[in-house]
Design a protein around this motif. Structure first.
Motif, PDB file in Angstrom:
ATOM      1  N   THR A 108       0.830  -1.210   0.000  1.00  9.31           N
ATOM      2  CA  THR A 108       0.000   0.000   0.000  1.00  9.31           C
ATOM      3  C   THR A 108       0.862   1.257   0.000  1.00  9.31           C
ATOM      4  OG1 THR A 108      -1.729  -1.220   1.180  1.00  9.31           O
ATOM      5  CG2 THR A 108      -1.918   1.188   1.138  1.00  9.31           C
ATOM      6  N   MET A 109       1.970   1.224   0.715  1.00  4.53           N
ATOM      7  CA  MET A 109       2.878   2.378   0.717  1.00  4.53           C
ATOM      8  C   MET A 109       3.380   2.667  -0.689  1.00  4.53           C
ATOM      9  SD  MET A 109       5.305   2.176   4.140  1.00  4.53           S
ATOM     10  CE  MET A 109       6.498   1.197   3.280  1.00  4.53           C
ATOM     11  N   PHE A 110       3.843   1.621  -1.386  1.00  5.72           N
ATOM     12  CA  PHE A 110       4.369   1.814  -2.737  1.00  5.72           C
ATOM     13  C   PHE A 110       3.278   2.288  -3.696  1.00  5.72           C
ATOM     14  CE2 PHE A 110       8.128  -0.502  -1.299  1.00  5.72           C
ATOM     15  CZ  PHE A 110       9.136   0.148  -1.988  1.00  5.72           C
ATOM     16  N   LEU A 111       2.074   1.756  -3.550  1.00  4.89           N
ATOM     17  CA  LEU A 111       0.959   2.221  -4.389  1.00  4.89           C
ATOM     18  C   LEU A 111       0.660   3.689  -4.133  1.00  4.89           C
ATOM     19  CD1 LEU A 111      -1.513  -0.790  -4.308  1.00  4.89           C
ATOM     20  CD2 LEU A 111      -0.294   0.106  -6.296  1.00  4.89           C
ATOM     21  N   ASP A 112       0.668   4.090  -2.855  1.00  5.91           N
ATOM     22  CA  ASP A 112       0.401   5.492  -2.537  1.00  5.91           C
ATOM     23  C   ASP A 112       1.513   6.410  -3.023  1.00  5.91           C
ATOM     24  OD1 ASP A 112      -2.043   4.871  -1.510  1.00  5.91           O
ATOM     25  OD2 ASP A 112      -1.588   5.410   0.568  1.00  5.91           O
ATOM     26  N   LEU A 113       2.740   5.947  -3.023  1.00  2.88           N
ATOM     27  CA  LEU A 113       3.838   6.736  -3.590  1.00  2.88           C
ATOM     28  C   LEU A 113       3.640   6.877  -5.098  1.00  2.88           C
ATOM     29  CD1 LEU A 113       6.557   8.197  -3.424  1.00  2.88           C
ATOM     30  CD2 LEU A 113       7.674   5.949  -3.551  1.00  2.88           C
ATOM     31  N   GLU A 114       3.336   5.778  -5.740  1.00  5.70           N
ATOM     32  CA  GLU A 114       3.131   5.780  -7.184  1.00  5.70           C
ATOM     33  C   GLU A 114       1.969   6.694  -7.592  1.00  5.70           C
ATOM     34  OE1 GLU A 114       2.173   2.498 -10.671  1.00  5.70           O
ATOM     35  OE2 GLU A 114       2.730   1.815  -8.676  1.00  5.70           O
ATOM     36  N   ASN A 115       0.929   6.742  -6.767  1.00  8.23           N
ATOM     37  CA  ASN A 115      -0.267   7.528  -7.087  1.00  8.23           C
ATOM     38  C   ASN A 115      -0.257   8.939  -6.502  1.00  8.23           C
ATOM     39  OD1 ASN A 115      -1.640   5.542  -8.673  1.00  8.23           O
ATOM     40  ND2 ASN A 115      -1.959   4.406  -6.767  1.00  8.23           N
ATOM     41  N   GLY A 116       0.832   9.342  -5.852  1.00  8.77           N
ATOM     42  CA  GLY A 116       0.967  10.710  -5.378  1.00  8.77           C
ATOM     43  C   GLY A 116       0.330  11.028  -4.040  1.00  8.77           C
ATOM     44  N   ARG A 117      -0.153  10.020  -3.326  1.00  8.46           N
ATOM     45  CA  ARG A 117      -0.756  10.289  -2.007  1.00  8.46           C
ATOM     46  C   ARG A 117       0.307  10.566  -0.950  1.00  8.46           C
ATOM     47  NH1 ARG A 117      -4.671   7.038  -4.463  1.00  8.46           N
ATOM     48  NH2 ARG A 117      -3.734   5.032  -3.994  1.00  8.46           N
ATOM     49  N   VAL A 118       1.523  10.043  -1.184  1.00 10.85           N
ATOM     50  CA  VAL A 118       2.685  10.388  -0.369  1.00 10.85           C
ATOM     51  C   VAL A 118       3.805  10.730  -1.340  1.00 10.85           C
ATOM     52  CG1 VAL A 118       2.028   8.955   1.614  1.00 10.85           C
ATOM     53  CG2 VAL A 118       3.512   7.995  -0.160  1.00 10.85           C
ATOM     54  N   GLN A 119       4.798  11.479  -0.879  1.00 10.69           N
ATOM     55  CA  GLN A 119       5.899  11.874  -1.751  1.00 10.69           C
ATOM     56  C   GLN A 119       7.165  11.049  -1.534  1.00 10.69           C
ATOM     57  OE1 GLN A 119       3.985  14.545  -0.049  1.00 10.69           O
ATOM     58  NE2 GLN A 119       2.745  14.146  -1.871  1.00 10.69           N
ATOM     59  N   ALA A 120       7.187  10.268  -0.451  1.00 15.92           N
ATOM     60  CA  ALA A 120       8.342   9.428  -0.149  1.00 15.92           C
ATOM     61  C   ALA A 120       7.889   8.341   0.809  1.00 15.92           C
ATOM     62  CB  ALA A 120       9.467  10.259   0.473  1.00 15.92           C
ATOM     63  N   LEU A 121       8.736   7.332   0.959  1.00 11.64           N
ATOM     64  CA  LEU A 121       8.450   6.298   1.952  1.00 11.64           C
ATOM     65  C   LEU A 121       9.739   5.770   2.526  1.00 11.64           C
ATOM     66  CD1 LEU A 121       9.042   3.253   0.602  1.00 11.64           C
ATOM     67  CD2 LEU A 121       6.967   3.833  -0.627  1.00 11.64           C
ATOM     68  N   ALA A 122       9.635   5.280   3.754  1.00 13.40           N
ATOM     69  CA  ALA A 122      10.778   4.671   4.426  1.00 13.40           C
ATOM     70  C   ALA A 122      10.587   3.165   4.373  1.00 13.40           C
ATOM     71  CB  ALA A 122      10.843   5.140   5.879  1.00 13.40           C
ATOM     72  N   THR A 123      11.630   2.451   3.963  1.00 12.10           N
ATOM     73  CA  THR A 123      11.517   1.002   3.847  1.00 12.10           C
ATOM     74  C   THR A 123      12.873   0.342   3.938  1.00 12.10           C
ATOM     75  OG1 THR A 123      10.625  -0.804   2.492  1.00 12.10           O
ATOM     76  CG2 THR A 123      11.652   1.035   1.317  1.00 12.10           C
ATOM     77  N   GLY A 124      12.863  -0.917   4.250  1.00 17.62           N
ATOM     78  CA  GLY A 124      14.058  -1.740   4.181  1.00 17.62           C
ATOM     79  C   GLY A 124      13.969  -2.675   2.990  1.00 17.62           C
ATOM     80  N   PHE A 125      12.958  -2.492   2.176  1.00 15.17           N
ATOM     81  CA  PHE A 125      12.644  -3.381   1.062  1.00 15.17           C
ATOM     82  C   PHE A 125      13.263  -2.851  -0.217  1.00 15.17           C
ATOM     83  CE2 PHE A 125       8.957  -5.616  -1.260  1.00 15.17           C
ATOM     84  CZ  PHE A 125       9.544  -6.852  -1.120  1.00 15.17           C
ATOM     85  N   ILE A 126      14.558  -2.626  -0.197  1.00 12.36           N
ATOM     86  CA  ILE A 126      15.253  -1.967  -1.300  1.00 12.36           C
ATOM     87  C   ILE A 126      15.291  -2.828  -2.550  1.00 12.36           C
ATOM     88  CG2 ILE A 126      17.437  -0.911  -2.004  1.00 12.36           C
ATOM     89  CD1 ILE A 126      15.761   0.483   0.229  1.00 12.36           C
ATOM     90  N   ASP A 127      15.316  -4.143  -2.399  1.00 14.34           N
ATOM     91  CA  ASP A 127      15.394  -5.001  -3.574  1.00 14.34           C
ATOM     92  C   ASP A 127      14.179  -4.839  -4.476  1.00 14.34           C
ATOM     93  OD1 ASP A 127      17.932  -6.199  -3.088  1.00 14.34           O
ATOM     94  OD2 ASP A 127      16.997  -7.233  -1.418  1.00 14.34           O
TER      95      ASP A 127
END
Length: 188
Positions: A108-127
């Protein structure tokens, strides 16, 4: 566990509740992108590590965020209860204020970043960022933590399930199965 002759039941829960459920005997083991930290080691045991991780701030590659200071005034997502959320909180002092939104899952975080609901995200899922099958150039790492962590499964202190998991994991390392899975799912 199947390799070791055990049937398993998988329960999908928000990261923020996995350790409480483990300690309440709702499940026997937690397997995710769990960083082995000293604080967690004081409360539970860990399997042998199966990956290395670090925290990062991820943005859209085509966006206008170029440095951590650009986060000021932005909406930034973090998965609740994770080391990545703590990393984000530590960045705010020098690069904020910004609005932190808590999420239950990475997808959901990545979808919201992709759709502009957030401008960045913090993750350890770099791969995922490196091997995004939709568009490998969609995301970009803005900044990473200076710390890295070993990733392992978590069990209650003294639980023998750790030894069973380790036996299966180490057999996968020896016969090349784990390397094939890394290549298939992580591209490394």
């Amino acid at each position: 566990f199947n390799r070791m002759g055990y049937d398993i039941e998988t329960v999908d829960v928000a990261f923020a509740g996995i350790f409480a459920g483990l300690m309440a005997n709702k499940w026997d083991m937690c397997v995710s992108g769990i960083y082995v930290t000293k604080a967690r080691e004081a409360e539970m045991d860990f399997t042998d590590p199966y990956q290395e991780g670090f925290d990062a701030i991820v943005v859209l590659a085509k966006g206008d965020l170029k440095k951590p200071g650009d986060l000021k005034g932005k909406k930034v997502a973090a998965e609740a209860g994770t080391a990545s959320a703590a990393f984000l909180a530590g960045l705010e002092g020098d690069n904020g204020p910004f609005e932190t939104l808590g999420y239950d899952d990475k997808e959901t975080m990545f979808l919201d970043l992709e759709n502009g609901r957030v401008q960045a995200l913090a993750t350890g899922f770099i791969d995922f960022v490196k091997k995004n099958k939709q568009d490998p150039n969609m995301f970009r790492v803005l900044v990473t933590s200076q710390d890295n962590y070993m990733i392992a499964g978590a069990v209650r202190t003294g639980d023998k399930i750790r030894d069973i998991f380790n036996e299966g994991l180490n057999s996968m390392k020896k016969d090349g199965t784990l390397a094939k899975l890394y290549e298939q799912f992580l591209g490394v």
